[in-house]
Design a protein around this motif. Structure first.
Motif, PDB file in Angstrom:
ATOM      1  N   THR A 174      12.639   1.114  -6.789  1.00  0.00           N
ATOM      2  CA  THR A 174      12.629   2.541  -7.101  1.00  0.00           C
ATOM      3  C   THR A 174      11.725   3.257  -6.104  1.00  0.00           C
ATOM      4  OG1 THR A 174      10.719   2.553  -8.568  1.00  0.00           O
ATOM      5  CG2 THR A 174      12.847   1.937  -9.545  1.00  0.00           C
ATOM      6  N   ALA A 175      11.681   4.571  -6.211  1.00  0.00           N
ATOM      7  CA  ALA A 175      10.828   5.354  -5.313  1.00  0.00           C
ATOM      8  C   ALA A 175       9.369   4.939  -5.448  1.00  0.00           C
ATOM      9  CB  ALA A 175      10.988   6.835  -5.610  1.00  0.00           C
ATOM     10  N   ALA A 176       8.979   4.474  -6.611  1.00  0.00           N
ATOM     11  CA  ALA A 176       7.593   4.050  -6.831  1.00  0.00           C
ATOM     12  C   ALA A 176       7.229   2.805  -6.028  1.00  0.00           C
ATOM     13  CB  ALA A 176       7.355   3.785  -8.324  1.00  0.00           C
ATOM     14  N   ASP A 177       8.228   2.111  -5.504  1.00  0.00           N
ATOM     15  CA  ASP A 177       7.983   0.924  -4.682  1.00  0.00           C
ATOM     16  C   ASP A 177       7.866   1.260  -3.194  1.00  0.00           C
ATOM     17  OD1 ASP A 177      10.271  -0.651  -6.888  1.00  0.00           O
ATOM     18  OD2 ASP A 177       8.102  -1.051  -6.810  1.00  0.00           O
ATOM     19  N   THR A 178       8.005   2.532  -2.859  1.00  0.00           N
ATOM     20  CA  THR A 178       7.809   2.960  -1.468  1.00  0.00           C
ATOM     21  C   THR A 178       6.374   2.669  -1.041  1.00  0.00           C
ATOM     22  OG1 THR A 178       9.511   4.676  -1.524  1.00  0.00           O
ATOM     23  CG2 THR A 178       7.717   4.944   0.060  1.00  0.00           C
ATOM     24  N   PRO A 224       1.158  -9.559 -12.620  1.00  0.00           N
ATOM     25  CA  PRO A 224       1.921  -9.367 -13.866  1.00  0.00           C
ATOM     26  C   PRO A 224       2.732  -8.081 -13.895  1.00  0.00           C
ATOM     27  CG  PRO A 224      -0.281 -10.157 -14.351  1.00  0.00           C
ATOM     28  CD  PRO A 224      -0.254  -9.859 -12.882  1.00  0.00           C
ATOM     29  N   SER A 225       2.260  -7.049 -13.194  1.00  0.00           N
ATOM     30  CA  SER A 225       2.969  -5.770 -13.206  1.00  0.00           C
ATOM     31  C   SER A 225       4.297  -5.833 -12.453  1.00  0.00           C
ATOM     32  CB  SER A 225       2.089  -4.678 -12.609  1.00  0.00           C
ATOM     33  OG  SER A 225       1.892  -4.903 -11.224  1.00  0.00           O
ATOM     34  N   LEU A 226       4.478  -6.855 -11.616  1.00  0.00           N
ATOM     35  CA  LEU A 226       5.687  -6.977 -10.795  1.00  0.00           C
ATOM     36  C   LEU A 226       6.442  -8.273 -11.061  1.00  0.00           C
ATOM     37  CD1 LEU A 226       4.125  -5.819  -7.420  1.00  0.00           C
ATOM     38  CD2 LEU A 226       5.658  -4.471  -8.861  1.00  0.00           C
ATOM     39  N   GLN A 232       0.850  -1.193   0.000  1.00  0.00           N
ATOM     40  CA  GLN A 232       0.000   0.000   0.000  1.00  0.00           C
ATOM     41  C   GLN A 232       0.882   1.238   0.000  1.00  0.00           C
ATOM     42  OE1 GLN A 232      -2.502   0.513   3.507  1.00  0.00           O
ATOM     43  NE2 GLN A 232      -4.119   1.408   2.207  1.00  0.00           N
ATOM     44  N   PRO A 233       1.023   1.911  -1.145  1.00  0.00           N
ATOM     45  CA  PRO A 233       1.780   3.172  -1.175  1.00  0.00           C
ATOM     46  C   PRO A 233       1.142   4.187  -0.234  1.00  0.00           C
ATOM     47  CG  PRO A 233       1.376   2.365  -3.391  1.00  0.00           C
ATOM     48  CD  PRO A 233       0.536   1.540  -2.467  1.00  0.00           C
ATOM     49  N   PRO A 234       1.929   5.117   0.263  1.00  0.00           N
ATOM     50  CA  PRO A 234       1.387   6.107   1.209  1.00  0.00           C
ATOM     51  C   PRO A 234       0.175   6.832   0.647  1.00  0.00           C
ATOM     52  CG  PRO A 234       3.779   6.239   1.120  1.00  0.00           C
ATOM     53  CD  PRO A 234       3.375   5.288   0.046  1.00  0.00           C
ATOM     54  N   GLY A 235      -0.924   6.805   1.397  1.00  0.00           N
ATOM     55  CA  GLY A 235      -2.135   7.500   0.998  1.00  0.00           C
ATOM     56  C   GLY A 235      -2.902   6.863  -0.137  1.00  0.00           C
ATOM     57  N   LYS A 236      -2.505   5.656  -0.538  1.00  0.00           N
ATOM     58  CA  LYS A 236      -3.160   5.004  -1.673  1.00  0.00           C
ATOM     59  C   LYS A 236      -3.770   3.667  -1.269  1.00  0.00           C
ATOM     60  CE  LYS A 236      -0.352   7.297  -5.179  1.00  0.00           C
ATOM     61  NZ  LYS A 236       0.470   7.126  -6.414  1.00  0.00           N
ATOM     62  N   GLY A 237      -4.273   2.947  -2.256  1.00  0.00           N
ATOM     63  CA  GLY A 237      -4.973   1.700  -2.002  1.00  0.00           C
ATOM     64  C   GLY A 237      -4.054   0.491  -1.966  1.00  0.00           C
ATOM     65  N   LEU A 238      -4.680  -0.668  -1.838  1.00  0.00           N
ATOM     66  CA  LEU A 238      -3.972  -1.929  -1.702  1.00  0.00           C
ATOM     67  C   LEU A 238      -3.651  -2.533  -3.065  1.00  0.00           C
ATOM     68  CD1 LEU A 238      -6.317  -3.372   1.061  1.00  0.00           C
ATOM     69  CD2 LEU A 238      -4.009  -2.467   1.423  1.00  0.00           C
ATOM     70  N   GLU A 239      -2.471  -3.131  -3.161  1.00  0.00           N
ATOM     71  CA  GLU A 239      -2.051  -3.800  -4.393  1.00  0.00           C
ATOM     72  C   GLU A 239      -1.543  -5.199  -4.048  1.00  0.00           C
ATOM     73  OE1 GLU A 239       0.764  -3.003  -8.308  1.00  0.00           O
ATOM     74  OE2 GLU A 239       1.460  -2.271  -6.356  1.00  0.00           O
ATOM     75  N   TRP A 240      -2.127  -6.196  -4.686  1.00  0.00           N
ATOM     76  CA  TRP A 240      -1.691  -7.578  -4.494  1.00  0.00           C
ATOM     77  C   TRP A 240      -0.368  -7.799  -5.223  1.00  0.00           C
ATOM     78  CZ3 TRP A 240      -1.493 -11.722  -8.179  1.00  0.00           C
ATOM     79  CH2 TRP A 240      -1.389 -12.998  -7.634  1.00  0.00           C
ATOM     80  N   ILE A 241       0.616  -8.339  -4.515  1.00  0.00           N
ATOM     81  CA  ILE A 241       1.930  -8.593  -5.106  1.00  0.00           C
ATOM     82  C   ILE A 241       2.024 -10.021  -5.616  1.00  0.00           C
ATOM     83  CG2 ILE A 241       4.405  -8.737  -4.647  1.00  0.00           C
ATOM     84  CD1 ILE A 241       3.974  -6.598  -2.459  1.00  0.00           C
ATOM     85  N   TYR A 274      -6.258 -15.469 -15.374  1.00  0.00           N
ATOM     86  CA  TYR A 274      -4.992 -15.446 -14.644  1.00  0.00           C
ATOM     87  C   TYR A 274      -5.300 -15.324 -13.154  1.00  0.00           C
ATOM     88  CZ  TYR A 274      -0.263 -14.281 -13.223  1.00  0.00           C
ATOM     89  OH  TYR A 274       0.953 -14.294 -12.613  1.00  0.00           O
ATOM     90  N   PRO A 275      -4.534 -16.023 -12.307  1.00  0.00           N
ATOM     91  CA  PRO A 275      -4.818 -15.982 -10.862  1.00  0.00           C
ATOM     92  C   PRO A 275      -4.400 -14.672 -10.202  1.00  0.00           C
ATOM     93  CG  PRO A 275      -2.890 -17.324 -11.282  1.00  0.00           C
ATOM     94  CD  PRO A 275      -3.475 -16.999 -12.634  1.00  0.00           C
ATOM     95  N   LEU A 276      -5.001 -13.597 -10.649  1.00  0.00           N
ATOM     96  CA  LEU A 276      -4.716 -12.270 -10.130  1.00  0.00           C
ATOM     97  C   LEU A 276      -5.755 -11.913  -9.093  1.00  0.00           C
ATOM     98  CD1 LEU A 276      -3.140  -9.536 -10.490  1.00  0.00           C
ATOM     99  CD2 LEU A 276      -4.815  -8.984 -12.273  1.00  0.00           C
TER     100      LEU A 276
END
Lengths: 119, 109
Positions: free
Chosen positions: A86-90, A61-63, A39-48, B95-97
């Motif tokens: 990178t800074a975008a991964d903060t 796929p993005s990572l 979860q970037p600061p002030g933003k939503g959740l992202e599944w890794i 895809y399992p996303l």
């Protein structure tokens, strides 16, 4: 009572590799998807991504080109490595337990680790 | 498309009922789960499946689904319900996303 406790370095320089570990206490390690979410600061959740007890992985796929999730069943632990930071991964990085159910959900979460990427 | 859409912010008067919605194509195939997040804390699962609450979650929290929309309702909102709420579902593209909505900030007035 299931508990997830995570740890790892919180300050990285650009191009370095993030390394986090999550230990699972109080429950079986089998039959779940062990998951990393950020979860970037002030933003939503992202599944890794996720790993099951047999070591099978799925990644966002993005990572996918930068991420590795592994597990140590002898210690009931799983880990995240994300290279070329990178800074975008903060972000705050969370580990979580995913249910192996068609609809899926995350019922236990770690406390979160703030990871800052800065030169 | 592989995304879930939520209204950024919703407000409700104390004791009243509020519904937070989540839209996405994946919701035609999968139930959403819902997470409450308070400042500085990890998300907490509050609803999953058709309308299931984990142990310890108040019964004023409920959910429903129709077509491409999942709804999360608080009946009789309390001050402690003020938080960010996120929906989640599996992706239906093959895809399992896993997908998360952008989150809804709930303010209790």
């Amino acid at each position: 009572q299931v508990q997830l406790h995570q740890w790892g370095a919180g300050l990285l320089k650009p191009s370095e590799t993030l390394s986090l570990t999550c230990a699972v206490y109080g429950g079986s390690f089998n039959n779940y998807y062990w998951t990393w979410i950020r979860q970037p600061p002030g933003k939503g959740l992202e599944w890794i991504g996720e790993i099951n007890h047999s070591g099978s992985t799925n990644y966002n796929p993005s990572l996918k080109s930068r991420v590795t999730i592994s597990l140590d069943t002898s210690k009931n632990q799983f880990s995240l490595k994300l290279n070329s930071m990178t800074a975008a991964d903060t972000a705050v990085y969370y580990c979580a337990r995913g249910q192996r159910w068609r609809h899926g959900y995350f019922d236990y979460w770690g406390q979160g680790t703030l990871v800052t990427v800065s030169s | 498309s592989s995304e879930l859409t939520q209204d950024p912010a919703v407000s409700v008067a104390l004791g009243q009922t509020v519904t937070i919605t989540c839209q996405g194509d994946s919701l035609r195939s999968f139930y959403a789960s819902w997470y409450q997040q308070k400042p500085g804390q990890a998300p907490v699962l509050v609803l999953y499946g058709q309308n299931n609450r984990p142990s310890g979650i108040p019964d004023r929290f409920s959910g429903s689904s129709s077509g491409n929309t999942a709804s999360f309702t608080i009946t009789g909102a309390q001050a402690e319900d003020e938080a960010d709420y996120y929906c989640h579902s599996r992706d239906s593209s093959g895809y399992p996303l896993r997908l998360f909505g952008g989150g809804t900030k709930l303010t209790v007035l």
